[in-house]
Design an enzyme around this catalytic site. Sequence first.
Site, PDB file in Angstrom:
ATOM      1  N   ASP A   1       0.840  -1.206   0.000  1.00 54.76           N
ATOM      2  CA  ASP A   1       0.000   0.000   0.000  1.00 54.76           C
ATOM      3  C   ASP A   1       0.869   1.246   0.000  1.00 54.76           C
ATOM      4  O   ASP A   1       0.561   2.248  -0.619  1.00 54.76           O
ATOM      5  CB  ASP A   1      -0.871   0.040   1.266  1.00 54.76           C
TER       6      ASP A   1
ATOM      7  N   ASP B  88       0.851   4.272  -2.568  1.00 57.32           N
ATOM      8  CA  ASP B  88       0.634   5.670  -2.176  1.00 57.32           C
ATOM      9  C   ASP B  88       1.731   6.577  -2.701  1.00 57.32           C
ATOM     10  O   ASP B  88       1.498   7.719  -3.072  1.00 57.32           O
ATOM     11  CB  ASP B  88       0.577   5.796  -0.648  1.00 57.32           C
TER      12      ASP B  88
ATOM     13  N   LEU C 157     -34.946  -8.905 -16.925  1.00 57.91           N
ATOM     14  CA  LEU C 157     -35.073 -10.333 -17.218  1.00 57.91           C
ATOM     15  C   LEU C 157     -36.426 -10.837 -16.765  1.00 57.91           C
ATOM     16  O   LEU C 157     -37.009 -10.305 -15.826  1.00 57.91           O
ATOM     17  CB  LEU C 157     -34.011 -11.122 -16.444  1.00 57.91           C
TER      18      LEU C 157
ATOM     19  N   GLU D 254     -24.944 -17.941 -14.389  1.00 61.23           N
ATOM     20  CA  GLU D 254     -24.170 -17.009 -13.543  1.00 61.23           C
ATOM     21  C   GLU D 254     -24.971 -16.701 -12.284  1.00 61.23           C
ATOM     22  O   GLU D 254     -26.196 -16.788 -12.315  1.00 61.23           O
ATOM     23  CB  GLU D 254     -24.016 -15.651 -14.248  1.00 61.23           C
TER      24      GLU D 254
ATOM     25  N   LYS E 191     -27.019 -14.428  -9.806  1.00 59.12           N
ATOM     26  CA  LYS E 191     -27.784 -13.196  -9.970  1.00 59.12           C
ATOM     27  C   LYS E 191     -27.479 -12.301  -8.775  1.00 59.12           C
ATOM     28  O   LYS E 191     -27.743 -12.672  -7.634  1.00 59.12           O
ATOM     29  CB  LYS E 191     -29.275 -13.509 -10.036  1.00 59.12           C
TER      30      LYS E 191
ATOM     31  N   ASP F 252     -27.811  -9.163  -6.347  1.00 57.04           N
ATOM     32  CA  ASP F 252     -28.896  -8.288  -5.920  1.00 57.04           C
ATOM     33  C   ASP F 252     -28.338  -6.914  -5.595  1.00 57.04           C
ATOM     34  O   ASP F 252     -28.029  -6.601  -4.450  1.00 57.04           O
ATOM     35  CB  ASP F 252     -29.574  -8.912  -4.695  1.00 57.04           C
TER      36      ASP F 252
ATOM     37  N   GLU G  60     -23.836  -4.815 -12.278  1.00 56.70           N
ATOM     38  CA  GLU G  60     -24.524  -4.550 -11.025  1.00 56.70           C
ATOM     39  C   GLU G  60     -23.550  -3.889 -10.057  1.00 56.70           C
ATOM     40  O   GLU G  60     -22.443  -4.383  -9.862  1.00 56.70           O
ATOM     41  CB  GLU G  60     -24.966  -5.911 -10.460  1.00 56.70           C
TER      42      GLU G  60
ATOM     43  N   TYR H   2     -21.836  -8.090 -16.565  1.00 58.90           N
ATOM     44  CA  TYR H   2     -22.319  -9.338 -17.144  1.00 58.90           C
ATOM     45  C   TYR H   2     -23.033  -9.156 -18.476  1.00 58.90           C
ATOM     46  O   TYR H   2     -23.649 -10.095 -18.969  1.00 58.90           O
ATOM     47  CB  TYR H   2     -23.248 -10.034 -16.153  1.00 58.90           C
TER      48      TYR H   2
ATOM     49  N   LYS I  86     -35.073 -17.325  -9.414  1.00 55.46           N
ATOM     50  CA  LYS I  86     -34.837 -16.718  -8.099  1.00 55.46           C
ATOM     51  C   LYS I  86     -34.983 -17.743  -6.990  1.00 55.46           C
ATOM     52  O   LYS I  86     -35.897 -18.574  -7.024  1.00 55.46           O
ATOM     53  CB  LYS I  86     -35.817 -15.567  -7.879  1.00 55.46           C
TER      54      LYS I  86
ATOM     55  N   CYS J  87     -35.387   7.698  29.101  1.00 55.38           N
ATOM     56  CA  CYS J  87     -34.525   6.531  28.937  1.00 55.38           C
ATOM     57  C   CYS J  87     -35.018   5.407  29.852  1.00 55.38           C
ATOM     58  O   CYS J  87     -35.141   5.612  31.062  1.00 55.38           O
ATOM     59  CB  CYS J  87     -33.081   6.896  29.272  1.00 55.38           C
TER      60      CYS J  87
ATOM     61  N   CYS K 172     -32.299   4.672  32.769  1.00 56.60           N
ATOM     62  CA  CYS K 172     -31.964   5.560  33.883  1.00 56.60           C
ATOM     63  C   CYS K 172     -33.080   6.537  34.220  1.00 56.60           C
ATOM     64  O   CYS K 172     -32.978   7.288  35.180  1.00 56.60           O
ATOM     65  CB  CYS K 172     -30.679   6.326  33.585  1.00 56.60           C
TER      66      CYS K 172
ATOM     67  N   CYS L  94     -30.236   8.891  24.908  1.00 53.42           N
ATOM     68  CA  CYS L  94     -30.220   9.224  26.328  1.00 53.42           C
ATOM     69  C   CYS L  94     -29.017  10.141  26.545  1.00 53.42           C
ATOM     70  O   CYS L  94     -27.913   9.838  26.100  1.00 53.42           O
ATOM     71  CB  CYS L  94     -30.068   7.947  27.149  1.00 53.42           C
TER      72      CYS L  94
ATOM     73  N   CYS M 181     -25.825   7.145  32.758  1.00 56.82           N
ATOM     74  CA  CYS M 181     -26.912   6.166  32.561  1.00 56.82           C
ATOM     75  C   CYS M 181     -26.345   4.756  32.710  1.00 56.82           C
ATOM     76  O   CYS M 181     -25.374   4.403  32.051  1.00 56.82           O
ATOM     77  CB  CYS M 181     -27.517   6.343  31.177  1.00 56.82           C
TER      78      CYS M 181
HETATM   79  S1  IVH Z   1     -28.337 -10.084 -17.542  1.00 58.08           S
HETATM   80  C1  IVH Z   1     -30.806  -8.014 -21.039  1.00 58.08           C
HETATM   81  N1  IVH Z   1     -27.005 -11.162 -15.576  1.00 58.08           N
HETATM   82  O1  IVH Z   1     -31.136  -8.706 -12.422  1.00 58.08           O
HETATM   83  C2  IVH Z   1     -30.719  -8.449 -19.628  1.00 58.08           C
HETATM   84  N2  IVH Z   1     -28.664  -9.550 -15.045  1.00 58.08           N
HETATM   85  O2  IVH Z   1     -34.037  -9.179 -12.460  1.00 58.08           O
HETATM   86  C3  IVH Z   1     -29.378  -8.197 -19.041  1.00 58.08           C
HETATM   87  N3  IVH Z   1     -28.813  -9.039 -12.629  1.00 58.08           N
HETATM   88  O3  IVH Z   1     -31.926  -6.455 -14.972  1.00 58.08           O
HETATM   89  C4  IVH Z   1     -29.301  -8.651 -17.645  1.00 58.08           C
HETATM   90  N4  IVH Z   1     -27.226 -10.405 -11.993  1.00 58.08           N
HETATM   91  O4  IVH Z   1     -30.093  -5.794 -13.096  1.00 58.08           O
HETATM   92  C5  IVH Z   1     -27.969 -10.294 -15.912  1.00 58.08           C
HETATM   93  N5  IVH Z   1     -25.693 -12.156 -13.951  1.00 58.08           N
HETATM   94  C6  IVH Z   1     -26.653 -11.295 -14.288  1.00 58.08           C
HETATM   95  C7  IVH Z   1     -27.336 -10.521 -13.335  1.00 58.08           C
HETATM   96  C8  IVH Z   1     -28.350  -9.663 -13.747  1.00 58.08           C
HETATM   97  C9  IVH Z   1     -28.117  -9.502 -11.612  1.00 58.08           C
HETATM   98  C10 IVH Z   1     -29.898  -8.055 -12.501  1.00 58.08           C
HETATM   99  C11 IVH Z   1     -30.012  -7.082 -13.639  1.00 58.08           C
HETATM  100  C12 IVH Z   1     -31.305  -7.471 -14.305  1.00 58.08           C
HETATM  101  C13 IVH Z   1     -32.091  -7.968 -13.138  1.00 58.08           C
HETATM  102  C14 IVH Z   1     -33.265  -8.826 -13.569  1.00 58.08           C
END
Ligand code: IVH
Length: 683
Positions: free
Chosen positions: A35, A39, A85, A115, A117, A119, A175, A227, A315, A409, A412, A427, A432
Site C-alpha cells: 500500500d 501511495d 429479465l 451465472e 444473480k 442483488d 450490477e 455481465y 430466483k 430513557c 436511567c 439518552c 446512565c
Molecule cells: S443479464 C438483457 N445477468 O437482475 C438483460 N442480469 O431481475 C441483461 N442481474 O436487470 C441482464 N445479476 O439488473 C444479468 N448475472 C446477471 C445478473 C443480472 C443480476 C440483474 C439485472 C437485471 C435484473 C433482472
Amino acid sequence: MTDKAKAKQQIEELRLDIGRHNRLYYVDAAPEITDREYDRLLQSLEELEKEFPELESLISPTQRVGGAPLDRFESVRHAVPMMSLSNTYSKEELVEFDRRIRKLIPAETFEYILEPKIDGVAISLRYENGELVRAVTRGDGTIGDNVTSNVRTIQSIPLRLSDMIPPAVLEVRGEIYMDTTGFAKLNEQRQDAGQESFANPRNACAGSLKLLDPREVAKRPLDAIFYATGQLNGISFETHEQMLISLKNYGLRITPNYWLSDGIEEILQRLDELENMRHQFPFEMDGGVIKVNERQLYEGLGFTAKSPRWAVAYKYEPEQAETTLHAISIQVGRTGVLTPVAELEPVQLAGTTVKRATLHNEDEIRRKDIKIGDRVMIEKAGEIIPAIVKVLAEKRTGTEMEFVMPVICPACGGETEKREGEVALRCINLQCPAQVKNWIAHYASRGAMDINGLGESLVVQLVDSGLVKNPAELYALKKVEVLGLERMGEKSGENLIKGIEESKQRPFEKVLFGLGIRHVGKGAAAILAHELKNIDALMVADVPQLETIRDIGPIVGKSVVEYFQTKETLAVINQLKAAGVNFKYTETGGNNGLEGLTFVLTGSLETMTRDEGGDKIRARGGKVSGSVSKNTSYLVAGESAGSKLIKAEGLGLTVLNEEQFIALLGSDEKMEDQKAGQLGFGF
Ligand code: IVH
C-alpha cells in the site's frame, strides 16, 4: 525534450502503472506492491500534476473523487435500452424456457451459461476509445440518471480500459453492490451516530448512488460486477463467455463463478449447487441467471416487451420465517442511542435460531405498521441481522397492541433527545447505567482490555450494586467487595482481581480502543496509538492535525476531539492514569516472529474468533488481509472454509489448520475458549 514533454511522459507512465496496480489489487486480488509503494506512486503523480496543471485529466487516478456536489442528476437516454429479465421461482418454467428456445431455433446447437444473480443496482458504463465517459442507472430502461461522478469513486472500476487499442465504443452493463461485511459496518456506524440504518445491502447501495456528493459516496463500500453489453462499436463477441473474458481482460470485474452446459438438466443441478454457495459470495445473491451462450442466436430469439428470450432469472426463495412478535424492548447502546428490539417466538432461520430482530427506530415500526402480538415474517437482511420484513395483518385477532416509544430513557429514567438530522432518540445522561454497562463490557472485552473473568452478567452486577460507575473504578475494586456478588467464589474472585490488575499492562492501542470513543474502532485506535505515541499527545491534537494521519478522516477526528473535551471522560482518564494503566505506545519492531508475513483467516476457529486470531498476528508483527492473493503467506482455514480456501489452493499457498496456526504463534499462546462478551443490554 522540454520539461513539459518529459513531465507528460512521466505522468502517462505513472497513470498506466497506477491503473495496472489498481487492477491487480481490486480486480485480480493479486497485488504486486505494498500500500505504501502504491501511495508513493500516487503522490508522485499528484505532485507532477500540480506542477503542470494543464496536463490534468479526468482519467487520472488522482481524479476519482473530484468535483463539487451536484444539485441533481442529469437524465440520459440509453443508446441501447436496458432491458430486464423474466423471473421465475419454478424449475418447471425453466424446462419450459428451454423448450421454447429449441422450438424457435430448431436447427441450432448451443450451450447455456449460468451465472449468479447479484442483488444490487443495475448500471451501464460507456467507454469511448477506452476512457470511461459515462455511468448511467437503469431508470425506466430508456432514460436513466447520470451518476458518473459517483461511479468513478468505485476503485475497482477502471477509468481507462487496460487494452492499448480499445474499441471506439464499449458499453458494459452490470450490477453495483455493497459488500455484505461493509454493509454491516456501515449500519453499525449509522446506528451509533443516531442515523437511520439501511434495511439491506441493496437499499444501502441504491442510497449511496443517489448521494449528490461524490466524496460521501467514496466512503461507502461499493463494488461492481459486469455481465452484459449495451452499444458496441469496433468490437463484437461470438459467445457470452468470450465477452466475459474480454471484459476481464479490459480490467472489469466479472462473476467469480459461471457454468456452461448444453442441457437444461445440468443447469438445474448447478442451480442447486449455486444456492448452496449462497453465503460465500461477498454480495447478496438472490438467484441464478441462465443465458444462451451463442450471441449470434440472440437476434433469432428476439425479445418480449421487457426482456430478452435468450435469458431468464431463476430466483431462490428468500430465507424467511414466520413467527410471533411477543414484545418490543429498548436497548440503550454505548453512545446512548435507544433502539427498539423485537422479542420473538424463537424460530429457525438460515441455520440459526432467531429470538430477536432489529427494528432500527420508531419510524420503521410505524412504516411497517408493526404491533405487539402480530404474526410477522422475518428475514436475514444482508445475511447478518434478522429483520421483520412484514406483518401478516390478515392473521390479526384484535388483541395486538400499538407500540409507543418511551420519551425517557428506560435504563436511567433520564431525559432523551433527538439531535438535529438524526432519527434516533438518545439518552443524554452520561451516567446512565445502560451506557455505563455497555462501556465497561466493551472496555473489558477481548478486543480491548481482555479482562479475564469479567463477563456481561458480572458487569451488570457491578454497576447495579453501585460498585463501579466507569472502567477506571474497576481498578479500585477490593476482593471483599467482589466476594459479596452473586455466584462469586473465593477462586473466581481472586482471578477477577488478578485479571483486572493484569489489564494495566495492555498495549496502548487496546486501551484506546477500550475507551469507546465513537467511530474509533480497533483499526483507528491502532493507527492513532502508533502515530501519537501517548495519550497526552492525543488529548491535545486538533481535527486538522488528526486528519493528516493516514486513514483518519474528519468524522474520527471530530469524535476524538469531542471525547477529550468532555469533563466526565477527562476525569475517567485521570483515574485510569492514576491506577497505572498503560497510556504509552510500545514499538513492536524488533523480532516478533511474523514480520513481513501476510495472513488471511477464513472459516470458524474453535479456540478463538477470527478477530482474536488477527490480533495475535498483528501483535507479533504480521499483517492480516481480507482477501487471498499470491502475496498471502499463509491461509488459516477453520471449519467450513469456503471460496478463500479454494482460491488459496489454486494459487498453491500454504494452508494452516488451527493447530498448526497456534503452533506458529508460539508455545506461550494460552488457550481460552471463552468468547468476548457481546455488547447490548436490553431493558
Ligand atoms: S443479464 C438483457 N445477468 O437482475 C438483460 N442480469 O431481475 C441483461 N442481474 O436487470 C441482464 N445479476 O439488473 C444479468 N448475472 C446477471 C445478473 C443480472 C443480476 C440483474 C439485472 C437485471 C435484473 C433482472
